[in-house]
Write a protein that holds these residues in place. Structure first.
Motif, PDB file in Angstrom:
ATOM      1  N   ARG A   1      24.389  20.737 -31.768  1.00 51.61           N
ATOM      2  CA  ARG A   1      23.263  20.093 -31.836  1.00 51.61           C
ATOM      3  C   ARG A   1      22.791  19.176 -32.182  1.00 51.61           C
ATOM      4  O   ARG A   1      21.642  18.555 -31.344  1.00 51.61           O
ATOM      5  CB  ARG A   1      22.189  20.822 -32.239  1.00 51.61           C
ATOM      6  N   ASP A   2      23.131  18.879 -33.551  1.00 47.25           N
ATOM      7  CA  ASP A   2      23.013  17.738 -33.891  1.00 47.25           C
ATOM      8  C   ASP A   2      23.887  15.864 -33.099  1.00 47.25           C
ATOM      9  O   ASP A   2      23.248  14.965 -33.211  1.00 47.25           O
ATOM     10  CB  ASP A   2      23.629  17.229 -35.143  1.00 47.25           C
ATOM     11  N   GLY A   3      24.629  16.682 -32.806  1.00 44.39           N
ATOM     12  CA  GLY A   3      25.608  15.623 -31.746  1.00 44.39           C
ATOM     13  C   GLY A   3      24.838  15.560 -30.114  1.00 44.39           C
ATOM     14  O   GLY A   3      24.488  14.695 -30.215  1.00 44.39           O
ATOM     15  N   ALA A   4      24.177  16.773 -29.541  1.00 42.86           N
ATOM     16  CA  ALA A   4      23.530  16.252 -28.157  1.00 42.86           C
ATOM     17  C   ALA A   4      22.290  15.501 -28.806  1.00 42.86           C
ATOM     18  O   ALA A   4      21.312  14.401 -28.111  1.00 42.86           O
ATOM     19  CB  ALA A   4      22.807  17.775 -28.084  1.00 42.86           C
ATOM     20  N   GLU A   5      21.339  15.266 -30.492  1.00 39.24           N
ATOM     21  CA  GLU A   5      20.008  15.215 -30.306  1.00 39.24           C
ATOM     22  C   GLU A   5      20.630  13.266 -31.045  1.00 39.24           C
ATOM     23  O   GLU A   5      19.998  12.387 -30.093  1.00 39.24           O
ATOM     24  CB  GLU A   5      19.922  15.064 -32.148  1.00 39.24           C
ATOM     25  N   LEU A   6      22.202  13.294 -31.220  1.00 46.94           N
ATOM     26  CA  LEU A   6      22.310  11.426 -31.281  1.00 46.94           C
ATOM     27  C   LEU A   6      22.528  10.876 -29.673  1.00 46.94           C
ATOM     28  O   LEU A   6      22.205   9.827 -30.099  1.00 46.94           O
ATOM     29  CB  LEU A   6      23.753  11.700 -32.516  1.00 46.94           C
ATOM     30  N   VAL A   7      22.873  11.636 -29.138  1.00 43.96           N
ATOM     31  CA  VAL A   7      23.624  11.112 -27.936  1.00 43.96           C
ATOM     32  C   VAL A   7      22.135  10.849 -27.042  1.00 43.96           C
ATOM     33  O   VAL A   7      22.091  10.001 -26.698  1.00 43.96           O
ATOM     34  CB  VAL A   7      24.240  11.681 -27.134  1.00 43.96           C
TER      35      VAL A   7
ATOM     36  N   TRP B   1      28.995   3.625 -30.414  1.00 51.45           N
ATOM     37  CA  TRP B   1      31.067   4.020 -30.635  1.00 51.45           C
ATOM     38  C   TRP B   1      30.848   5.625 -30.794  1.00 51.45           C
ATOM     39  O   TRP B   1      31.561   6.150 -30.130  1.00 51.45           O
ATOM     40  CB  TRP B   1      31.707   3.334 -31.471  1.00 51.45           C
ATOM     41  N   LEU B   2      30.595   5.716 -31.701  1.00 48.59           N
ATOM     42  CA  LEU B   2      30.095   7.200 -32.395  1.00 48.59           C
ATOM     43  C   LEU B   2      29.647   8.215 -31.732  1.00 48.59           C
ATOM     44  O   LEU B   2      30.059   9.499 -30.969  1.00 48.59           O
ATOM     45  CB  LEU B   2      29.325   7.305 -33.699  1.00 48.59           C
ATOM     46  N   ALA B   3      28.649   7.559 -30.696  1.00 51.17           N
ATOM     47  CA  ALA B   3      27.213   8.287 -29.594  1.00 51.17           C
ATOM     48  C   ALA B   3      28.680   8.947 -28.929  1.00 51.17           C
ATOM     49  O   ALA B   3      28.128   9.938 -27.887  1.00 51.17           O
ATOM     50  CB  ALA B   3      26.754   7.647 -29.350  1.00 51.17           C
ATOM     51  N   PHE B   4      29.405   7.702 -28.141  1.00 50.36           N
ATOM     52  CA  PHE B   4      30.365   8.155 -27.260  1.00 50.36           C
ATOM     53  C   PHE B   4      31.438   9.307 -27.767  1.00 50.36           C
ATOM     54  O   PHE B   4      31.413   9.387 -26.411  1.00 50.36           O
ATOM     55  CB  PHE B   4      31.210   6.473 -26.604  1.00 50.36           C
TER      56      PHE B   4
END
Length: 504
Positions: A409-415, A486-489
């Motif tokens: 969920r945190d990753g989806a928000e970052l992307v 880069w992190l988002a990718f």
């Protein structure tokens, strides 16, 4: 029945004389072969009487003993040596070894031609040829009678084993586990022998390899059309099965395996369709429960697995390998990854055994039928962690952060925050800015390199990067901006397809 060594010796016109190995006079002789080449045992097949003028028989006693043992291991039933030719004097150790093995050592009187011996054996083999034809027909008829797909394999193994008077095992040559679930495993002593023989043999000799240890014969054969399928045959008595009949037996077993493979192919296609529908939310819980019951999944939670797809290994083969090791699964390939659904009780050690050690595996938490899509997101996130950490298998947990993010969920928000505007622009305008940005980050921010890779002008790349900066609000000249993208990718590649669509 084939002519025995004793019956051959009893033919008066031949005048053969036994020098040693009397306990082997009952050995059946299926054929004869003449050779004076080095390492005589390499030119022997089971049931053969080997005839030689002695050029290749060594003079040293220990070498003569090694020759006798190697001939027996290769399946020779007797050794006939021409008198007054080139053979050295037979040592006492050699004669004692022939008695102990036993290997009948026969003296051929000079000038009797070897052809006379071969003719006698061939004439005696005419009746044996008729028996072989009838036995082969009965073996093929076993395949015709075994019409129920689920019962075909066990019927064939049992029927062919009775026909040739031997115990049959079909195993995977990579790990020696049974080829199909429910099959009997190799006994421990046989397993040790199989591993020893296969490790010492070459790929060329493994097509048809006889060996004998302590007087017990064992044949290892490859099954045609099924790579890595190995047939292990243990004769019930000293009379070894006919080699031609064994080749036909392997062919029939290969056809039986093909029936199972066809059933697995159909199941794989149906399972892949089911998974895609579940990932996209196009199947209801009631229908999903019914389909899972058809696939043989017990009631209870499931786990989703994600593994990098191997181009050199077809998905049906992976599916079948899991099944052969007792792992019930449905699977599908998407976006260069293999996604599988297994029972929550699937042993992790079996998964590690089945998959290549170089492949990382991401595994979700147990999920219910209604949460298969969430399981996919979790397995992809765990795969990203396994890849980044260099670990073979990682289970999803929000308590184990990745790049400081607590979960998908945190990753989806970052992307969504960083890449969402770029993805939306591509969707609305038919552009490919995401691919340009990916290549730009992978190639040290060199517009020249990216232009060459994408077959466009350097100025086109510069324009696209400027546009991406406007969409994201990040200055691409700043290291901090590059680090964020880069992190988002990394997170984007570890997300389920549904999460990659920006929320409006």
């Amino acid at each position: 029945m084939a002519m025995t060594v004793k019956e051959l010796l009893d033919e008066p016109q031949l005048g053969l004389r036994l020098l040693a190995g009397a306990d082997g006079l009952g050995h059946p002789v299926t054929w004869s072969h003449t050779s004076d080449l080095p390492q005589l045992w390499e030119w022997v097949s089971p049931g053969v009487l080997l005839m030689t003028n002695g050029l290749s028989i060594p003079a040293k006693p220990e070498a003569q003993v090694h020759l006798a043992r190697s001939l027996v291991a290769a399946g020779a039933v007797a050794l006939a040596v021409g008198e007054k030719m080139h053979a050295p004097e037979f040592s006492d150790q050699f004669l004692a070894a022939c008695d102990a093995l036993p290997l009948p050592l026969v003296s051929v009187p000079y000038p009797l031609p070897f052809m006379a011996i071969s003719r006698s054996i061939a004439e005696a083999s005419l009746l044996e040829e008729s028996r072989r034809i009838k036995q082969t027909a009965r073996i093929y008829d076993l395949l015709r009678k075994a019409t129920t797909p689920g019962e075909t394999w066990s019927q064939l193994l049992t029927g062919i084993g009775k026909e040739i008077r031997a115990r049959l095992y079909v195993v995977d040559d990579r790990c020696q586990h049974p080829w199909q679930p429910g099959d009997a495993a190799l006994p421990e002593d046989v397993l040790v022998r199989v591993r020893k023989v296969t490790s010492e043999s070459t790929a060329e000799t493994r097509h048809f390899l006889w060996t004998a240890d302590g007087g017990e014969s064992m044949l290892i054969m490859e099954i045609p059309t099924h790579p890595h399928a190995l047939l292990v045959i243990l004769p019930e008595d000293r009379m070894q099965p006919d080699g031609v009949v064994l080749l036909h037996s392997a062919t029939v077993l290969g056809l039986g395996l093909s029936r199972s493979a066809l059933a697995m192919e159909s199941r794989y296609r149906s399972g892949g369709e089911f998974l895609l529908q579940s990932f996209e939310g196009r199947i209801g819980a009631a229908e999903a429960a019914r389909r899972l019951e058809d696939f043989g999944f017990p009631a209870g939670d499931l786990r989703l697995l994600s593994v990098p797809a191997q181009a050199e290994v077809g998905l049906p083969q992976v599916h079948s390998t899991l099944w052969r090791h007792g792992i019930n699964s449905v699977c599908v390939v998407g976006e260069d990854k293999l996604h599988l659904m297994v029972s929550e009780y699937c042993p992790e050690d079996q998964l590690l055994h089945v998959f290549d050690p170089s492949l990382p595996i991401g595994m979700s938490r147990p999920v219910g039928i209604e949460a298969i899509a969430r399981g996919l997101r979790e397995s992809l996130w765990a795969l990203g962690q396994a890849t980044a950490r260099g670990v073979r298998l990682v289970g999803y947990s929000e308590d184990a952060p990745w790049f400081g993010l607590g979960g998908h969920r945190d990753g989806a928000e970052l992307v969504q925050r960083l890449l969402g505007p770029v993805i939306e622009h591509d969707r609305l305008n038919g552009t490919d800015f995401m691919a340009t940005l990916r290549s730009y980050l992978d190639n040290q921010r060199s517009a020249q390199k990216v232009a060459a890779l994408l077959f466009v002008h350097r100025q086109t790349i510069i324009y696209r990067i400027r546009k991406i900066s406007e969409l994201t609000g990040l200055d691409m000249a700043e290291t901090s901006a590059v680090a964020q993208l880069w992190l988002a990718f990394q997170v984007h590649e570890a997300m389920g397809p549904g999460e990659r669509v920006p929320r409006g």
